[in-house]
Design an enzyme around this catalytic site. Structure first.
Site, PDB file in Angstrom:
ATOM      1  N   LYS A  20       0.806  -1.203   0.139  1.00 17.41           N
ATOM      2  CA  LYS A  20       0.072  -0.049   0.072  1.00 17.41           C
ATOM      3  C   LYS A  20       1.058   1.178   0.130  1.00 17.41           C
ATOM      4  CE  LYS A  20      -4.264  -0.308   0.848  1.00 17.41           C
ATOM      5  NZ  LYS A  20      -5.225  -0.990  -0.049  1.00 17.41           N
ATOM      6  N   THR A  65      -2.634  -5.726   0.796  1.00 14.01           N
ATOM      7  CA  THR A  65      -2.238  -4.433   0.730  1.00 14.01           C
ATOM      8  C   THR A  65      -2.891  -3.637   1.960  1.00 14.01           C
ATOM      9  OG1 THR A  65      -3.651  -3.437  -0.706  1.00 14.01           O
ATOM     10  CG2 THR A  65      -1.496  -4.227  -1.524  1.00 14.01           C
ATOM     11  N   HIS A 258      -8.912  17.595   5.919  1.00 12.05           N
ATOM     12  CA  HIS A 258      -9.716  16.599   7.062  1.00 12.05           C
ATOM     13  C   HIS A 258      -8.653  15.637   7.764  1.00 12.05           C
ATOM     14  CE1 HIS A 258     -13.642  18.208   6.038  1.00 12.05           C
ATOM     15  NE2 HIS A 258     -13.523  17.710   4.604  1.00 12.05           N
TER      16      HIS A 258
END
Ligand SMILES: O=c1[nH]c(=O)c2[nH]c(=O)[nH]c2[nH]1
Length: 309
Positions: A20, A65, A258
């Site tokens: 990832k 991942t 965010h």
């Protein structure tokens, strides 16, 4: 049944790796009212005994991942982030020693540096991302009248507490949970218009004006206990108009960067803001809060869309 076995072709699999990429992890550590921040972009790349997944699609050796992503966030909470190197070593060792088919782990980490915003309010939880903002100006002259609009973009700031968002309108599509302690972060794009327009009047001190306007903006960001980014925006603009007599108008475009609390319950880890938490720093979509703050009686002339200036 389809024959998925390795085809008898003069073709072989070469180097391969997977994982990832770009896990944006923000770890806040609380030392009373003083907060510390580690902000990383972690990319995991694993390789080893992975021929079968490529040849036949068997996933038996593949640690998902998604799991590597969860590991990054869980390790940040469980072990903290002392340094990018220590964190990367810990992750790489984990993947190679816990999964027999994985023979090599490459962890790449970018770290974003933050400086404290010095201010006279209480608490030490306000930060500005290191690296220069871009300073801007636009000058217009028609032979008689001057208009000077200056400003900045790419100034990234964060409060790791003293921000809430609740009591908002709700409809059947509202799923957002009310927040009573959240991170407030934005990348400031601002423009301010000078009252000076006539050669007969003394010119402002442009350098001093920029330095002071930026200082007021940062201090208002740091010292405002925020119930919304809209409120913080107004406080920043109002403080500038109050303190800088040479300016008539300020406009801000503030993306709400965010930071979501990561759910670590499945791994038996409590992740709440009270004792230092791990966040996922999302890049899009983002809320975009924009407004003009004016000196009473003056005209709004800064364009609504700051990208047009
Ligand atoms: O400060 C905020 N203002 C909003 O208008 C808003 N909307 C939202 O989903 N989160 C936030 N936060």
């Amino acid at each position: 049944m389809a024959d998925n076995s390795r085809p008898a072709r003069p073709v072989i699999l070469g180097q391969n790796q997977y994982g990832k990429a770009e896990n944006r992890v923000v770890k806040i550590t609380r030392d009373g009212a003083t907060h510390h921040i580690k902000d990383l972009n972690v990319s995991v790349s694993l390789s080893g005994d992975m021929d079968e997944v490529h040849y036949s699609g068997s996933n038996a050796n593949v640690l998902p991942t998604d799991t590597t992503k969860n590991t990054v966030y869980a390790f940040a909470k469980e072990h903290g982030i002392e340094s990018a190197e220590q964190f990367g070593i810990h992750l790489a060792r984990h993947f190679v020693t816990s999964q027999e088919p994985i023979h090599q782990a490459r962890i790449r980490i970018e770290e974003y540096a933050w400086e404290r915003i010095e201010h006279s309010g209480k608490g030490a939880h306000s930060f500005v991302r290191q690296g220069q903002e871009t300073r801007l100006t636009q000058i217009t002259y028609d032979g008689a009248t001057w208009e000077v609009v200056s400003g900045l973009k790419d100034l990234v700031v964060m409060n790791s507490t003293d921000s809430e968002f609740w009591g908002y309108a709700k409809d059947k599509y509202t799923t957002l949970k009310e927040a009573h302690d959240r991170i407030l972060a934005t990348e400031v794009s601002g423009r301010w218009r000078f009252g000076w327009s006539d050669d007969a009047d003394p010119m402002p001190d442009w350098e001093e004006s920029y330095a002071q306007t930026k200082r007021h903006l940062l201090q208002a960001f740091a010292e405002t206990y925020s119930l919304s980014l809209q409120q913080t925006l107004y406080a920043m603009g109002a403080r500038i108009i109050d303190h800088r007599g040479e300016l008539d108008e300020v406009r801000f475009s503030l993306p709400n960067k965010h930071h979501f609390l990561v759910d670590l319950e499945p791994f038996g880890l409590k992740n709440d803001t009270a004792d230092g938490a791990v966040y996922f720093a999302a890049d899009r979509p983002y809320g975009l809060i924009e407004a003009t703050v004016l000196r009473d009686g003056r005209e709004a002339r800064i364009p609504v869309d700051l990208t047009n200036l």
